[in-house]
Design an enzyme around this catalytic site. Structure first.
Site, mmCIF file in Angstrom:
data_model
loop_
_atom_site.group_PDB
_atom_site.id
_atom_site.type_symbol
_atom_site.label_atom_id
_atom_site.label_comp_id
_atom_site.label_asym_id
_atom_site.label_seq_id
_atom_site.Cartn_x
_atom_site.Cartn_y
_atom_site.Cartn_z
ATOM 1 N N ARG A 385 0.860 -1.187 0.000
ATOM 2 C CA ARG A 385 0.000 0.000 0.000
ATOM 3 C C ARG A 385 0.892 1.232 0.000
ATOM 4 N NH1 ARG A 385 0.328 1.586 5.336
ATOM 5 N NH2 ARG A 385 0.329 -0.078 6.904
ATOM 6 N N HIS A 389 -1.953 3.190 6.478
ATOM 7 C CA HIS A 389 -3.012 2.207 6.693
ATOM 8 C C HIS A 389 -4.374 2.876 6.635
ATOM 9 C CE1 HIS A 389 -5.316 -1.080 8.464
ATOM 10 N NE2 HIS A 389 -5.784 -0.213 9.339
ATOM 11 N N TYR A 398 7.358 3.419 10.796
ATOM 12 C CA TYR A 398 7.674 1.993 10.761
ATOM 13 C C TYR A 398 8.166 1.490 9.402
ATOM 14 C CZ TYR A 398 2.819 1.863 9.000
ATOM 15 O OH TYR A 398 1.653 2.096 8.303
#
Length: 496
Positions: A385, A389, A398
């Protein structure tokens, strides 16, 4: 054949044949698929991490299969990386030998290349009418007029849908950032997993989506305006704003909204598929979930029941490599999500999730198996992606920008456009018209949703009971007295 390796390994291989023939009945198809699995197992293939659907116009001979398998065993990558600046056409991705392997093991098999008879002894008849012929079968990737059995117009439609979904998501993100909607989940980078799956389904089939499958709803007939109404949660939203964005249901297209509880839709998909089978319907169910959900209890229960019941369900795992912020390696020790199917006695295949036609091919074959009474399949769409998110996430905490940039070099839309252009199915003029028309359609839908009235307080008390109980009526009247004269506005921070 070892029972735990049924249908596992290098699949599909053009030498072995995978498409159902027009005159196959269920027993003939089962025999052909079993023969193919025998041949795969005889080649000594592992059930772990072998890619699906690449390349289109070429295949591997036996030596190539072994060389590629050896490379896979030594490499943590799903496929050999290409420079981000050089976006390969879909069909040419595997034409070059992977780093560390020799060209001799990767022989291209064109439509006119003779097939090694000894290599396919276990699959006699699998190529059916194409046996001994240089003319590829109707559904073959190598058919120059109808790749994968798809007409030029169908391929163009798939591309238009991908571009439109991308523009829709970009608009949704701007609406959220300007405070016009509270939350959004986008699918940038994962468009191929939605459009490819949708193209392989019938209108009568069911979809149990995860959070970012709104593109499937669009492909199945839900207008951009209806999708926008859902983001705003207004009076024209079919759910009247009750669920948060990305949790929509559309009853008219058999699209059942997700719960925020991870993985609950997986076992619901098994139930829907099993019910259809009991009723004698020619119906399959596609249920979506992410890589993180494979560690949830419902994943185990769903695959276990599906394997035992032989339910016509396709498990679509969209592995974008992060369960929100948790890397896949920190939530499972399995090298792939697809290999988890082995424990439940069902087929599991890893698919290039940035390649819409590889997704279509994998889904088409899984649907054929399900409709033929051969039960469920687990498909792992390996993808990425591009966006956070959700609009509440910060991916810079991250994952690195270099990693994201590398994956954006494999943009599924750019890859498909390149492939269509190579086939002579798409031009620069076509692109210009599409970009303008899709942008206009998205903007019109956005303006319509923004202008629509808010959902009414009364809707909070509806759609649960056929007749609203007296105590809820009393609560509604008390609420109306308290809110009388006040204006309902989009105000305050979103809770996530």
């Amino acid at each position: 054949m070892h029972p735990s390796h049924a249908f596992q390994g290098f699949y599909p291989n053009p030498n072995l044949g995978n498409a159902a023939l027009p005159d196959d009945d269920a027993s003939q198809y089962a025999a052909r698929m079993s023969a193919q699995a025998e041949a795969v197992y005889a080649l000594g293939m592992s059930a772990v991490g072998t890619p699906y659907g690449m390349p289109y116009g070429a295949g591997f001979n036996a030596a190539g299969v072994q060389a590629h398998s050896a490379h896979q065993a030594q490499s943590a990558d799903f496929w050999p990386w290409q420079p981000a600046s050089a976006i390969p056409p879909c069909a040419d991705l595997f034409n070059a030998a992977p780093s560390g392997s020799s060209d001799s093991g990767l022989e291209r098999l064109d439509a006119t290349t003779p097939v090694d008879t000894a290599e396919t002894t276990a699959t006699a008849g699998a190529r059916g009418k194409a046996e001994g012929s240089s003319v590829p079968p109707e559904t073959s990737p190598m058919n120059p007029d109808k790749p994968f059995g798809l007409e030029k117009s169908a391929l163009q439609t798939m591309y238009r849908q991908m571009v439109t979904l991308r523009l829709f998501d970009e608009r949704a993100r701007r609406l959220q950032r300007t405070g016009k909607i509270g939350f959004c989940v986008t699918a940038r980078g994962e468009e191929a997993t939605q459009i490819g799956v949708s193209a392989a389904l019938k209108a009568s089939d069911w979809v149990m989506p995860s959070y970012r499958q709104h593109g499937i709803a669009y492909c199945r007939g839900v207008s951009l305006e209806r999708l926008m109404h859902h983001l705003f949660g207004n009076a024209l939203d079919g759910c009247q704003g009750k669920p948060m964005p990305a949790h929509a249901s559309f009853k008219d297209i058999n699209y059942v909204g997700i719960s925020s509880v991870i993985g609950t839709q997986i076992i619901h998909g098994v139930g829907v598929a099993h019910a259809a089978r009991l009723k004698g319907e020619d119906t399959v169910c596609a249920t979506f979930f992410g890589d993180g959900a494979t560690s949830a209890n419902d994943f185990h229960s769903a695959l276990n029941f599906a394997g035992v019941l032989q339910a016509p369900v396709i498990f679509c795992c969209v592995n974008n490599q992060y369960a929100i912020s948790l890397p896949a390696a920190k939530q499972t020790a399995a090298k792939t999500m697809a290999q988890k199917a082995v424990a439940y006695g069902i087929p599991g295949f890893r698919v290039d999730g940035t390649d819409v036609l590889a997704v279509y091919q994998a889904m088409r074959d899984a649907v054929e198996r399900a409709r033929s009474g051969l039960g469920p399949t687990l498909l792992e769409f390996y993808t990425y992606r591009f966006d956070p998110h959700s609009s509440s996430d910060d991916p810079t905490r991250y994952r690195s920008q270099d990693e994201t940039d590398a994956w954006q070099g494999r943009d599924p839309i750019d890859r498909f456009k390149h492939q269509l252009a190579q086939w002579g199915f798409w031009t620069d003029d076509d692109e210009q018209v599409l970009q303008q028309s899709a942008a206009d359609a998205v903007m019109a839908a956005s303006k319509a949703a923004e202008a629509a009235p808010n959902a009414q307080w009364r809707s909070v008390f509806e759609d649960v009971y056929a007749q609203v109980p007296a105590q809820l009526e009393a609560q509604y009247e008390a609420l109306m007295r308290r809110e009388a004269g006040l204006t309902l506005e989009h105000a305050g921070a979103f809770p996530l």
